[in-house]
Design a protein around this motif. Sequence first.
Motif, PDB file in Angstrom:
ATOM      1  N   SER A 115       0.837  -1.197   0.000  1.00 58.32           N
ATOM      2  CA  SER A 115       0.000   0.000   0.000  1.00 58.32           C
ATOM      3  C   SER A 115       0.875   1.251   0.000  1.00 58.32           C
ATOM      4  O   SER A 115       2.083   1.181   0.264  1.00 58.32           O
ATOM      5  N   PRO A 116       0.298   2.415  -0.304  1.00 58.46           N
ATOM      6  CA  PRO A 116       1.097   3.652  -0.427  1.00 58.46           C
ATOM      7  C   PRO A 116       1.974   3.965   0.775  1.00 58.46           C
ATOM      8  O   PRO A 116       3.066   4.531   0.619  1.00 58.46           O
ATOM      9  N   SER A 117       1.535   3.618   1.965  1.00 56.85           N
ATOM     10  CA  SER A 117       2.341   3.932   3.149  1.00 56.85           C
ATOM     11  C   SER A 117       3.691   3.230   3.139  1.00 56.85           C
ATOM     12  O   SER A 117       4.626   3.664   3.814  1.00 56.85           O
ATOM     13  N   MET A 118       3.798   2.134   2.393  1.00 54.49           N
ATOM     14  CA  MET A 118       5.045   1.378   2.368  1.00 54.49           C
ATOM     15  C   MET A 118       6.082   1.991   1.428  1.00 54.49           C
ATOM     16  O   MET A 118       7.253   1.633   1.477  1.00 54.49           O
ATOM     17  N   ALA A 119       5.671   2.908   0.574  1.00 52.00           N
ATOM     18  CA  ALA A 119       6.612   3.559  -0.346  1.00 52.00           C
ATOM     19  C   ALA A 119       7.292   4.715   0.367  1.00 52.00           C
ATOM     20  O   ALA A 119       7.225   5.874  -0.047  1.00 52.00           O
ATOM     21  N   PHE A 120       7.942   4.409   1.461  1.00 52.94           N
ATOM     22  CA  PHE A 120       8.560   5.437   2.302  1.00 52.94           C
ATOM     23  C   PHE A 120       9.983   5.049   2.661  1.00 52.94           C
ATOM     24  O   PHE A 120      10.277   3.896   2.962  1.00 52.94           O
ATOM     25  N   ARG A 121      10.854   6.038   2.622  1.00 53.44           N
ATOM     26  CA  ARG A 121      12.240   5.849   3.064  1.00 53.44           C
ATOM     27  C   ARG A 121      12.737   7.157   3.645  1.00 53.44           C
ATOM     28  O   ARG A 121      12.648   8.211   3.018  1.00 53.44           O
ATOM     29  N   SER A 122      13.280   7.106   4.836  1.00 50.58           N
ATOM     30  CA  SER A 122      13.884   8.292   5.449  1.00 50.58           C
ATOM     31  C   SER A 122      15.372   8.324   5.101  1.00 50.58           C
ATOM     32  O   SER A 122      15.903   7.390   4.478  1.00 50.58           O
ATOM     33  N   ASP A 123      16.047   9.373   5.539  1.00 51.11           N
ATOM     34  CA  ASP A 123      17.492   9.479   5.309  1.00 51.11           C
ATOM     35  C   ASP A 123      18.274   8.469   6.140  1.00 51.11           C
ATOM     36  O   ASP A 123      19.481   8.285   5.930  1.00 51.11           O
TER      37      ASP A 123
END
Length: 318
Positions: A115-123
């Motif tokens: 789902s869209p929430s999983m397309a996340f990456r921080s520094d």
Amino acid sequence: MTGPAARFGLGSARDTSASGDGEPWPRIVGAARSLADALPDLLVEAKQVAMTTNAGWHGRRRAGSGENFWQFRPFLAGEPVKRIDWRRSARDDHLYVREREWEAAHTVWLWADLSPSMAFRSDLAPTLKRDRALVLLLALADLLAETGERVGLPGLRRPVSDRHAAERIAAALAHVRDPVSLPDPHEIRRFSDVVLIGDLLDPLEETLAWMRTVAATGARAHIVMLLDPVEETFPFTGRTEFRDPETGFRLTSGKAQEWKAAYAERLDAHRTALSDMARTAGWTFLVHHTDRPASEPMLVLHSRLSGLLMADGRGDGA
């Protein structure tokens, strides 16, 4: 900030949630293959590789149909005479039957939250949560396929034993237009295993309801809560905007650092509730952060699956 955690008051600090599609599918499949190739050495070190037998069939140490000899036992009245092993029986005054080990492929349902929430990456992390979930899922599919298990995606691909399971699953996932966090449980049956990989940051009651439904089937599940390190540490200060990637809802804090204690308490309570439910159902639960090597949860998952499948030798009703 955009991040999954906004769904129950969590989130990440700025818009780093991947503007594109992340890693291309061929590269993801390649990464999964590479991880799967490295796992045998990890399993040897963890003394788990011996649980898997040659050619992918698991000797369950139960009587039944199969090719491998298990033991001789006395012939019982009423059994077909053709089952008697005359060579062994000729050694003394008793009749014996040659029993073979019961051999059966097991069904393992795999699911990664895309789902869209999983397309996340921080520094703080080298990869999107989505891409790490995919690598874990595809690598596990590859390993299970090599040991002859049936691997499927609930609602997307029926469980089959296929040496090219990772590629087949990647192709199926590539055509998913509306990904959801949790799989449809209706195909899951007793004696199968389910591996769920995702951030599990949806409303708690929704996830617990899904877990109860699956537990009621008699299936066994292995839950991986996958988080970006920024979702664990909440390092935000000053004016910060949090955005829910699922709904687009935005929330602005003038002093984000003042939310840290309440955030940490809520995340811990959320995770504890999931862990407690898993323990009550007799399932396994682990937390993985995307700044750590993918081999760490893979080692745990594969060793648990291999150990459980070999230990109980259960059949499959799926």
